[in-house]
Design an enzyme around this catalytic site. Structure first.
Site, short mmCIF file in Angstrom:
data_model
loop_
_atom_site.label_atom_id
_atom_site.label_comp_id
_atom_site.label_asym_id
_atom_site.label_seq_id
_atom_site.Cartn_x
_atom_site.Cartn_y
_atom_site.Cartn_z
CG ASN A 16 -2.18 -0.85 0.93
OD1 ASN A 16 -3.06 -0.46 0.16
ND2 ASN A 16 -2.23 -2.04 1.52
CG MET A 92 0.15 -4.98 11.51
SD MET A 92 -1.63 -4.97 11.13
CE MET A 92 -1.68 -5.91 9.63
CG HIS A 111 -9.96 -3.62 8.61
ND1 HIS A 111 -9.02 -4.06 9.52
CD2 HIS A 111 -10.95 -4.53 8.60
CE1 HIS A 111 -9.43 -5.20 10.05
NE2 HIS A 111 -10.61 -5.51 9.51
C1 GAR Z 1 -3.26 -4.62 4.11
O1 GAR Z 1 -4.03 -5.63 3.53
C2 GAR Z 1 -4.08 -3.84 5.12
O2 GAR Z 1 -5.43 -3.75 4.78
C3 GAR Z 1 -3.88 -4.66 6.36
O3 GAR Z 1 -2.53 -5.03 6.33
C4 GAR Z 1 -2.14 -5.21 4.98
C5 GAR Z 1 -0.82 -4.53 4.76
O4 GAR Z 1 -0.27 -4.87 3.51
N1 GAR Z 1 -4.22 -3.92 7.53
C6 GAR Z 1 -4.81 -4.46 8.61
O5 GAR Z 1 -5.07 -5.63 8.71
C7 GAR Z 1 -5.12 -3.46 9.71
N2 GAR Z 1 -6.00 -4.03 10.67
P1 GAR Z 1 0.94 -4.07 2.90
O6 GAR Z 1 2.04 -4.00 3.99
O7 GAR Z 1 1.40 -4.89 1.72
O8 GAR Z 1 0.47 -2.69 2.51
#
Ligand code: GAR
EC number: 2.1.2.2
Length: 205
Positions: A16, A92, A111
């Site tokens: 992201n 996190m 999320h």
């Molecule tokens: C993403 O899918 C985001 O939605 C999730 O962590 C991932 C991070 O991916 N967030 C949560 O679960 C928050 N509760 P990334 O490090 O590849 O962006």
């Protein structure tokens, strides 16, 4: 050149984060990514920030007496960089009221579920276990609760019989990488209006 400045908070892979940096670079974000805040100095997202030339504020939570203490330090960095919007992207850690109150209305999260279903950790696993036919992605304001703030945007992801967590995770990441830069660009253009729990996007017609 835009002068709307965002900070991204992330703890892991950073896909992201990358999509926000890429959108800033190609002009689609209407904003610049000024800072990465990361609580895991060895995370892949740190390398991505270095490759993109984005400043990093790295910290190790255990080195502080309290969550409030490291958040106070983060706020100093955010203020010194005149950050307009704080964008949580796979960060996190729960935020305390120190951060939530200082950035109220300027603090958003993504999320991997259609909230209010499946808050907290392993939202994809929870959705599969429950047997839903549709899951998805939610972007929301951050309030004092766990994934409870007003919803800004959602995107569905269908679940077929036999789908694995890996397959759904891939589809969710693809949806996130489309949705999050778009939502940030709405903020940068001043299109997002919050009334109680209700969010309106005043897109030009
Ligand atoms: C993403 O899918 C985001 O939605 C999730 O962590 C991932 C991070 O991916 N967030 C949560 O679960 C928050 N509760 P990334 O490090 O590849 O962006």
């Amino acid at each position: 050149m835009t002068n709307y400045r965002i900070a991204v908070f992330a703890s892991g892979t950073g896909s992201n984060f990358q999509s926000l940096v890429d959108a800033a670079r190609n002009g689609a974000l209407n904003a610049s990514v000024e800072l990465l805040v990361c609580d895991k100095p060895a995370a892949q997202v740190v390398q991505r920030a270095q490759d993109a030339g984005v400043d990093c504020h790295l910290f190790t939570p255990k080195a502080y007496a309290s969550r409030e203490a490291y958040e106070a330090e983060i706020i100093e960095v955010l203020e010194s960089k005149q950050i307009d919007l704080v964008v949580l992207a796979g960060y996190m850690r729960l935020l305390t009221s120190v951060m939530v109150e200082r950035y109220a209305g300027r603090l958003i999260n993504i999320h991997p579920s259609l909230l209010p279903a499946f808050t907290g950790k392993d939202a994809i696993g929870q959705a599969l276990e429950y047997g839903v036919k549709v899951t998805g992605v939610t972007v929301h304001f951050v309030d004092g609760g766990m994934d409870t703030g007003p919803i800004i945007a959602q995107h569905p992801v269908p679940v077929q019989p036999g789908d694995t967590a890996e397959k759904i995770s891939k589809a969710i990441h693809a949806a996130e990488q489309q949705l999050y830069p778009e939502v940030v660009s709405w903020f940068a253009q001043g299109l997002v209006q919050l009334n109680g729990r209700h969010v309106t996007i005043n897109k030009p017609v």
